[in-house]
Scaffold this active site. Structure first.
Site, PDB file in Angstrom:
ATOM      1  N   SER A   1    -119.537  20.132  23.068  1.00 11.83           N
ATOM      2  CA  SER A   1    -118.799  21.301  22.578  1.00 11.83           C
ATOM      3  C   SER A   1    -117.529  21.517  23.391  1.00 11.83           C
ATOM      4  O   SER A   1    -117.351  20.928  24.459  1.00 11.83           O
ATOM      5  CB  SER A   1    -119.674  22.542  22.682  1.00 11.83           C
ATOM      6  OG  SER A   1    -119.805  22.906  24.043  1.00 11.83           O
ATOM      7  N   LYS A   2    -116.702  22.382  22.872  1.00 14.66           N
ATOM      8  CA  LYS A   2    -115.456  22.709  23.558  1.00 14.66           C
ATOM      9  C   LYS A   2    -115.762  23.268  24.942  1.00 14.66           C
ATOM     10  O   LYS A   2    -115.049  23.006  25.904  1.00 14.66           O
ATOM     11  CB  LYS A   2    -114.684  23.723  22.729  1.00 14.66           C
ATOM     12  CG  LYS A   2    -113.449  24.229  23.429  1.00 14.66           C
ATOM     13  CD  LYS A   2    -112.557  24.975  22.505  1.00 14.66           C
ATOM     14  CE  LYS A   2    -111.747  26.073  23.169  1.00 14.66           C
ATOM     15  NZ  LYS A   2    -111.448  25.943  24.573  1.00 14.66           N
ATOM     16  N   ARG A   3    -116.853  24.022  25.028  1.00 14.23           N
ATOM     17  CA  ARG A   3    -117.206  24.616  26.321  1.00 14.23           C
ATOM     18  C   ARG A   3    -117.486  23.540  27.381  1.00 14.23           C
ATOM     19  O   ARG A   3    -117.121  23.698  28.538  1.00 14.23           O
ATOM     20  CB  ARG A   3    -118.411  25.546  26.163  1.00 14.23           C
ATOM     21  CG  ARG A   3    -118.113  26.911  26.750  1.00 14.23           C
ATOM     22  CD  ARG A   3    -119.237  27.911  26.506  1.00 14.23           C
ATOM     23  NE  ARG A   3    -119.657  27.955  25.115  1.00 14.23           N
ATOM     24  CZ  ARG A   3    -120.929  27.946  24.731  1.00 14.23           C
ATOM     25  NH1 ARG A   3    -121.897  27.862  25.632  1.00 14.23           N
ATOM     26  NH2 ARG A   3    -121.244  28.018  23.450  1.00 14.23           N
TER      27      ARG A   3
ATOM     28  N   GLY B   1    -116.101  20.670  27.536  1.00  8.71           N
ATOM     29  CA  GLY B   1    -114.786  20.170  27.922  1.00  8.71           C
ATOM     30  C   GLY B   1    -114.124  21.113  28.919  1.00  8.71           C
ATOM     31  O   GLY B   1    -113.607  20.682  29.958  1.00  8.71           O
ATOM     32  N   ASP B   2    -114.166  22.406  28.611  1.00  9.29           N
ATOM     33  CA  ASP B   2    -113.532  23.391  29.501  1.00  9.29           C
ATOM     34  C   ASP B   2    -114.196  23.373  30.872  1.00  9.29           C
ATOM     35  O   ASP B   2    -113.536  23.437  31.902  1.00  9.29           O
ATOM     36  CB  ASP B   2    -113.667  24.804  28.905  1.00  9.29           C
ATOM     37  CG  ASP B   2    -112.831  24.954  27.643  1.00  9.29           C
ATOM     38  OD1 ASP B   2    -111.959  24.088  27.424  1.00  9.29           O
ATOM     39  OD2 ASP B   2    -113.064  25.911  26.877  1.00  9.29           O
TER      40      ASP B   2
END
Ligand code: GLU
Length: 517
Positions: free
Chosen positions: A276-278, A280-281
Site C-alpha cells: 500500500s501507499k502507507r 511506501g511512505d
C-alpha cells in the site's frame, strides 16, 4: 490456449493515481498482446461517479506513456478527428461515461428475461438488513433470502413497479444470482476454480440515480462489444469472476466469453499483505509511477520523480509475479515481449523488494554511456549554478557512476570536483592531521607542482616515488591529501580527483587547507 486474434484491454477506473500494481497489469496485457500480434486496448471505466477523481485519467495516460506501454486502441486524445477515430478506433468511444446509451438495453434485457430485477430498498432498509445479519453474527449477503422479502419487481405488481420507477430515481437493478448452483470457472493462472452461488451477492448492475451501469455490467458488455479475447487483471477481481460468468450466461454469450487470467497481488516487503501507499511512505519508496498531487493537496512521490528510468521501472515490474525460467534479470521491452508467457506467471503473491528496485535502476545507469549520463547530469549542475565543460562532466560521471543508483545522487558523490571544501570533516581531521602533516603537505605540494603532465599516471608515479624515498606511509599522506582537497572521507582515488580538478586548483586547495587547519 487461443492466441489468434488476441484483443486485451487495460480498464482502469479514474479513482486516483494508478498504483504500480495497476501498471504491472497494463504491462502484462501489453506484453501478451505484442507477443501474439494482438491489440492492446485502453478503456476508462468511469461509471462510478462518486469515486471519480479529476486528473486521474490524465495521470493514467501519462504514466503508461512514460513506461512505453502504448495502447493500439482506446481513449482518444481530445480533438482527434472523427475520420481518424473510426478507422483506428472501431469500438469508440472507450470512455464508459460516453457509452451511456449502449448499456441501457442490456440492463433492460436482463430484467425482461428474468435475470435481473428492480430493487427499491432505501439506504435505511439496507442498513437494517445488514444490522440484522450482524446481530446474528453473520456477514451480510444480499441474496435470495433477502430478495424474497424486500421491495422489488420480483413480487410487486407491474403497476406498482411502474409507479415506483416513475416516483423517484433511487432504484437500482440487481442481478438475480441463481440459487443452489456451483459455478465452475477456468483461470489461466489458477486453473479450475469453483464457487457455490450461495456465497454470492445480487450485485447492483444499474443505478437509476446516475443513469449508468455499475462496473460489473459495463465491464461485461464492453468486453463483449469490444471483442476482448483475454481478460488479464489483478487478483482482487477474482471474487467477481463467478458473477461475470453468470452474466455471460444470462446474456447467452458463453461462447464468446474471454479467457481469464488473474495476476498475483503485489505484497509488502515483509510479504504480509497487499503493498500500500502507507508502506511506501513508511519505508521510503514510491508506489506510484509518477508523482501525484491529490485534489486535497497531498503530494505522493513517483518513480519518475525519484529518478528511476522508465526501462528500469518496467523491468522490475515485469519480474513481480512473472519469471522467465532462466537466471536473466535485465530485459528490454522487446526481450520481455519475446520471453513473456502467462504460463510463467506465479499464483502466489509477489513480494516487493525496494532495495532490488534500486538495483534495477543501478544496472540501467551503469549501462548508460557516459555521454548520455552527462546529458542528465548537466541540468543538475546548472541548478547548482555550476559552470563546467562537457569534458569535465564526462570524466566526473565516469568516476562516480559505479557508486550511484540514480543520476540524482551524482551531485552528492561529486560536488568536490566542482567546488572546494567549505569545511573539513572533524573526524578525518582528528585522525589524520598530525603535527608532522603540514610539513608533509608542503612537500606534497612541491611534488605535485613539478608533475608534468598533470594526469593520473604521472601524479601517481611522482607521489609514490617521493613517498618511497622519504619512507612515508601511503595511507597517512593520501588521507591527509584527501582532507585538504575533498574535505571529507569520500570519493574516488586521489590521483583521479586531482587530475580532473587540475594542477592549479589542487595547489590552491592545499594552500587553503594549510592556512585553515
Ligand atoms: N475498472 C476495473 C479496475 O479498476 C477493471 C477490472 C477489470 O479489469 O475487469 O481495475
Amino acid at each position: 490456449m487461443q492466441t489468434e486474434n488476441v484483443r486485451v484491454r487495460f480498464a482502469p477506473s479514474p479513482t486516483g493515481p494508478l498504483h504500480m500494481g495497476g501498471v504491472r497489469t497494463a504491462l502484462f496485457n501489453y506484453l501478451f498482446a505484442k507477443k501474439h500480434n494482438g491489440t492492446f486496448v485502453l478503456r476508462i471505466e468511469d461509471t462510478d461517479t462518486q469515486r471519480y477523481v479529476p486528473g486521474a485519467e490524465q495521470y493514467i495516460i501519462e504514466a503508461l506513456n512514460w513506461c512505453g506501454i502504448v495502447p493500439d486502441e482506446g481513449v482518444l486524445p481530445n480533438g482527434t478527428p472523427a475520420s481518424e477515430a473510426t478507422s483506428r478506433h472501431p469500438y469508440a468511444p472507450y470512455r464508459q461515461s460516453e457509452r451511456k446509451p449502449v448499456y441501457r438495453k442490456y440492463a433492460l434485457q436482463l430484467v425482461e428475461q428474468g435475470h435481473a430485477y428492480y430493487a427499491f430498498d432505501t439506504p435505511g432498509d439496507l442498513e437494517s438488513l445488514r444490522k440484522e445479519a450482524e446481530d446474528k453474527g453473520e456477514t451480510f449477503l444480499y441474496n435470495h433470502s433477502v430478495r424474497d422479502r424486500t421491495l422489488n419487481s420480483l413480487h410487486l405488481s407491474s403497476d406498482e413497479v411502474a409507479r415506483r420507477l416513475e416516483e423517484n430515481n433511487s432504484w437500482v437493478i440487481r442481478f438475480k444470482v441463481p440459487e443452489d448452483r456451483t459455478v465452475t470457472m477456468q483461470d489461466l493462472i489458477r486453473g479450475t476454480v469453483s464457487v457455490h452461488t450461495e456465497t454470492l451477492d445480487d450485485k447492483v448492475l444499474w443505478k437509476a440515480q446516475d443513469g449508468l451501469p455499475t462496473y460489473h455490467l459495463a465491464n461485461i458488455v464492453d468486453d463483449r462489444l469490444m471483442q476482448i479475447s483475454h481478460v488479464i487483471r489483478g487478483e482482487e477481481w477474482l471474487p467477481s469472476l463467478p458473477l461475470h460468468y453468470l452474466l455471460y450466461e444470462a446474456f447467452g454469450w458463453q461462447e464468446h466469453r474471454p479467457l481469464f487470467a488473474h495476476l498475483p497481488l503485489l505484497l509488502k516487503p515483509d510479504g504480509k499483505g497487499k503493498l500500500s501507499k502507507r508502506d511506501g511512505d513508511r519505508m521510503g519508496f514510491p508506489v506510484f509511477p509518477l508523482q501525484w498531487l491529490s485534489p486535497t493537496g497531498e503530494l505522493s512521490r513517483g518513480y519518475r520523480e525519484d529518478g528511476y528510468y522508465p526501462e528500469a521501472f518496467v523491468n522490475l515490474l515485469a519480474l513481480l509475479g512473472w519469471n522467465p525460467g532462466t537466471e536473466q534479470e535485465i530485459f528490454s521491452m522487446e526481450e520481455l515481449i519475446e520471453a513473456f508467457s502467462l504460463d510463467r506467471v506465479t499464483r502466489s503473491g509477489a513480494r516487493f523488494n525496494p532495495e532490488k528496485a534500486k538495483w534495477f535502476n543501478q544496472q540501467y545507469l551503469r549501462n548508460r554511456s557516459d555521454a548520455r549520463l552527462v546529458q542528465d547530469f548537466i541540468p543538475l549542475l546548472l541548478e547548482k549554478e555550476i559552470k563546467t565543460t562537457p569534458l569535465k562532466a564526462e570524466k566526473v560521471v565516469s568516476l562516480v557512476k559505479n557508486r550511484a543508483s540514480f543520476v540524482n545522487e551524482f551531485w552528492e558523490l561529486s560536488h568536490f570536483f566542482f567546488i572546494p571544501p567549505v569545511s573539513f570533516d572533524p573526524g578525518l581531521q582528528k585522525k589524520y592531521w598530525k603535527p608532522e602533516i603540514p610539513g608533509l603537505m608542503k612537500q606534497a605540494r612541491e611534488v605535485l607542482d613539478g608533475c608534468v603532465p598533470f594526469d593520473v599516471p604521472s601524479i601517481d608515479k611522482s607521489l609514490h616515488r617521493w613517498m618511497e624515498k622519504a619512507q612515508l606511509k601511503t595511507g597517512q599522506v593520501m588521507n591527509a591529501l584527501r582532507l585538504c582537497i575533498v574535505g571529507e572521507p569520500q570519493g574516488p582515488g586521489m590521483a583521479d580527483i586531482m587530475a580532473v580538478i587540475g594542477k592549479q586548483e589542487t595547489l590552491e586547495r592545499i594552500d587553503h587547507a594549510l592556512k585553515t587547519l
